[in-house]
Design a protein around this motif. Structure first.
Motif, mmCIF file in Angstrom:
data_model
loop_
_atom_site.group_PDB
_atom_site.id
_atom_site.type_symbol
_atom_site.label_atom_id
_atom_site.label_comp_id
_atom_site.label_asym_id
_atom_site.label_seq_id
_atom_site.Cartn_x
_atom_site.Cartn_y
_atom_site.Cartn_z
ATOM 1 N N LEU A 45 0.956 -1.346 0.485
ATOM 2 C CA LEU A 45 -0.143 -0.107 -0.067
ATOM 3 C C LEU A 45 1.207 1.454 0.031
ATOM 4 O O LEU A 45 0.800 2.080 -0.674
ATOM 5 N N LYS A 46 1.873 1.246 0.553
ATOM 6 C CA LYS A 46 3.043 2.483 0.836
ATOM 7 C C LYS A 46 3.283 2.552 -0.093
ATOM 8 O O LYS A 46 3.577 3.625 -0.588
ATOM 9 N N ARG A 47 3.709 1.801 -1.362
ATOM 10 C CA ARG A 47 4.178 1.835 -2.236
ATOM 11 C C ARG A 47 3.465 2.228 -3.333
ATOM 12 O O ARG A 47 3.832 3.091 -4.196
ATOM 13 N N ALA A 48 1.994 2.157 -3.482
ATOM 14 C CA ALA A 48 1.192 2.498 -4.019
ATOM 15 C C ALA A 48 0.234 3.767 -4.001
ATOM 16 O O ALA A 48 0.343 4.453 -5.062
ATOM 17 N N VAL A 49 0.627 3.845 -2.676
ATOM 18 C CA VAL A 49 -0.021 5.233 -2.285
ATOM 19 C C VAL A 49 1.194 6.228 -2.332
ATOM 20 O O VAL A 49 1.186 6.719 -1.208
ATOM 21 N N ARG A 50 1.505 6.565 -3.584
ATOM 22 C CA ARG A 50 3.035 7.618 -3.224
ATOM 23 C C ARG A 50 2.865 8.935 -2.833
ATOM 24 O O ARG A 50 1.684 9.628 -3.495
ATOM 25 N N GLY A 51 3.562 8.649 -2.231
ATOM 26 C CA GLY A 51 3.586 10.598 -1.151
ATOM 27 C C GLY A 51 3.325 10.239 0.026
ATOM 28 O O GLY A 51 3.144 11.329 0.095
ATOM 29 N N VAL A 52 2.360 9.087 0.937
ATOM 30 C CA VAL A 52 1.834 9.438 2.059
ATOM 31 C C VAL A 52 2.751 9.172 2.485
ATOM 32 O O VAL A 52 3.797 8.580 2.799
ATOM 33 N N SER A 53 2.586 9.879 4.399
ATOM 34 C CA SER A 53 3.784 9.340 4.916
ATOM 35 C C SER A 53 3.215 7.921 5.474
ATOM 36 O O SER A 53 1.864 8.057 5.472
ATOM 37 N N ASP A 54 4.325 7.156 6.203
ATOM 38 C CA ASP A 54 3.802 6.306 7.360
ATOM 39 C C ASP A 54 2.824 7.254 8.090
ATOM 40 O O ASP A 54 1.410 6.061 8.632
ATOM 41 N N LYS A 55 2.499 7.674 9.219
ATOM 42 C CA LYS A 55 2.377 8.580 10.378
ATOM 43 C C LYS A 55 1.069 8.726 9.100
ATOM 44 O O LYS A 55 -0.558 7.915 10.076
ATOM 45 N N VAL A 56 0.351 9.654 8.561
ATOM 46 C CA VAL A 56 -0.702 9.200 7.741
ATOM 47 C C VAL A 56 -1.467 8.003 7.514
ATOM 48 O O VAL A 56 -2.477 7.916 7.587
ATOM 49 N N LEU A 57 -0.526 7.316 6.351
ATOM 50 C CA LEU A 57 -1.170 6.074 5.688
ATOM 51 C C LEU A 57 -1.998 5.132 7.166
ATOM 52 O O LEU A 57 -2.984 4.633 6.810
ATOM 53 N N ILE A 58 -0.883 5.195 8.631
ATOM 54 C CA ILE A 58 -1.698 4.261 9.330
ATOM 55 C C ILE A 58 -3.053 4.874 10.301
ATOM 56 O O ILE A 58 -3.399 4.151 9.984
ATOM 57 N N GLN A 59 -2.700 6.351 10.190
ATOM 58 C CA GLN A 59 -4.296 6.366 10.539
ATOM 59 C C GLN A 59 -5.257 6.651 9.949
ATOM 60 O O GLN A 59 -6.003 6.323 10.582
ATOM 61 N N GLN A 60 -5.223 6.590 8.162
ATOM 62 C CA GLN A 60 -6.233 6.511 7.285
ATOM 63 C C GLN A 60 -6.486 4.869 7.055
ATOM 64 O O GLN A 60 -7.737 4.904 7.224
ATOM 65 N N LEU A 61 -5.597 4.227 7.752
ATOM 66 C CA LEU A 61 -6.678 2.669 7.166
ATOM 67 C C LEU A 61 -7.030 2.367 8.998
ATOM 68 O O LEU A 61 -7.623 1.970 8.782
ATOM 69 N N LYS A 62 -6.798 3.181 9.842
ATOM 70 C CA LYS A 62 -7.181 2.780 11.156
ATOM 71 C C LYS A 62 -8.668 3.457 11.052
ATOM 72 O O LYS A 62 -9.699 2.184 11.627
ATOM 73 N N GLU A 63 -8.136 4.727 9.997
ATOM 74 C CA GLU A 63 -10.114 4.877 10.262
ATOM 75 C C GLU A 63 -11.269 4.605 8.932
ATOM 76 O O GLU A 63 -12.457 4.245 9.405
ATOM 77 N N LEU A 64 -10.284 3.549 8.872
ATOM 78 C CA LEU A 64 -10.846 3.249 7.239
ATOM 79 C C LEU A 64 -11.914 1.799 7.853
ATOM 80 O O LEU A 64 -12.965 0.908 7.568
ATOM 81 N N GLU A 65 -10.752 0.998 8.829
ATOM 82 C CA GLU A 65 -11.265 -0.029 9.881
ATOM 83 C C GLU A 65 -12.523 0.020 10.947
ATOM 84 O O GLU A 65 -13.685 -0.137 11.210
ATOM 85 N N ALA A 66 -11.981 1.617 11.503
ATOM 86 C CA ALA A 66 -12.909 1.589 12.409
ATOM 87 C C ALA A 66 -14.951 2.154 12.169
ATOM 88 O O ALA A 66 -15.389 1.820 11.718
ATOM 89 N N ASP A 67 -14.441 2.884 10.363
ATOM 90 C CA ASP A 67 -15.944 2.978 9.301
ATOM 91 C C ASP A 67 -16.070 1.937 8.829
ATOM 92 O O ASP A 67 -17.233 1.664 8.401
ATOM 93 N N GLY A 68 -15.563 0.641 9.325
ATOM 94 C CA GLY A 68 -15.756 -0.707 8.200
ATOM 95 C C GLY A 68 -15.825 -0.617 7.391
ATOM 96 O O GLY A 68 -16.407 -1.731 6.400
ATOM 97 N N ILE A 69 -14.762 -0.221 6.705
ATOM 98 C CA ILE A 69 -14.455 -0.541 5.109
ATOM 99 C C ILE A 69 -13.407 -1.048 4.090
ATOM 100 O O ILE A 69 -13.326 -2.049 3.589
ATOM 101 N N VAL A 70 -12.731 -0.777 5.937
ATOM 102 C CA VAL A 70 -11.104 -2.462 5.594
ATOM 103 C C VAL A 70 -11.455 -3.203 6.595
ATOM 104 O O VAL A 70 -11.207 -2.754 7.822
ATOM 105 N N VAL A 71 -10.411 -4.331 6.731
ATOM 106 C CA VAL A 71 -10.236 -4.783 7.774
ATOM 107 C C VAL A 71 -8.845 -5.496 7.608
ATOM 108 O O VAL A 71 -8.462 -5.247 6.504
ATOM 109 N N ARG A 72 -8.620 -4.916 9.043
ATOM 110 C CA ARG A 72 -6.853 -5.857 8.773
ATOM 111 C C ARG A 72 -6.671 -7.067 10.136
ATOM 112 O O ARG A 72 -7.271 -7.475 10.628
#
Length: 126
Positions: A45-72
């Motif tokens: 994901l980090k390679r695919a979503v070019r330009g995103v920082s680790d901090k922001v990618l982790i935050q966005q994934l957590k929000e998407l997980e909390a919203d029921g869009i993504v499962v970890r």
């Protein structure tokens, strides 16, 4: 033309309002797009979503997980192996984003020209 009033229960003015609030931010639509076909590990994901920082990618994934869009999924292995996949709700959202991607691809040159013109305008105004 009258503007719709927000729904008193949900607070959304329309379905588009609800969708945009769910995918708000620069990176969430891209994360959803890159998960549309198969689960991905964090590094993919980090390679695919070019330009995103680790901090922001982790935050966005957590929000998407909390919203029921993504499962970890944590495979509880050594070395650690975790991947991310779309839930059924996330897959339906990815399907809704696909026409936007197709539109962007079909109009890439025009959009690039618009952004170049916008940059010139900002330089003159700034």
């Amino acid at each position: 033309m009258s503007h719709p009033r927000p729904d008193p229960v949900t607070g959304f003015s329309c379905g588009l309002d609800a969708t945009l609030r769910l995918i708000s931010g620069k990176w969430k639509p891209l994360i959803i797009y890159f998960l549309r076909d198969e689960p991905n590990r964090y590094g993919e994901l980090k390679r695919a979503v070019r330009g995103v920082s680790d901090k922001v990618l982790i935050q966005q994934l957590k929000e998407l997980e909390a919203d029921g869009i993504v499962v970890r999924r944590d495979y509880r292995e050594v070395p650690p192996r975790v991947d991310y996949a779309l839930t059924p709700l996330g897959r339906s959202l990815a399907g809704a984003l696909t026409p936007l991607c197709e539109w962007g691809s079909a109009n890439l040159d025009a959009v690039a020209a618009l952004f170049a013109e916008r940059a010139k305008w900002r330089e003159r105004a700034g």
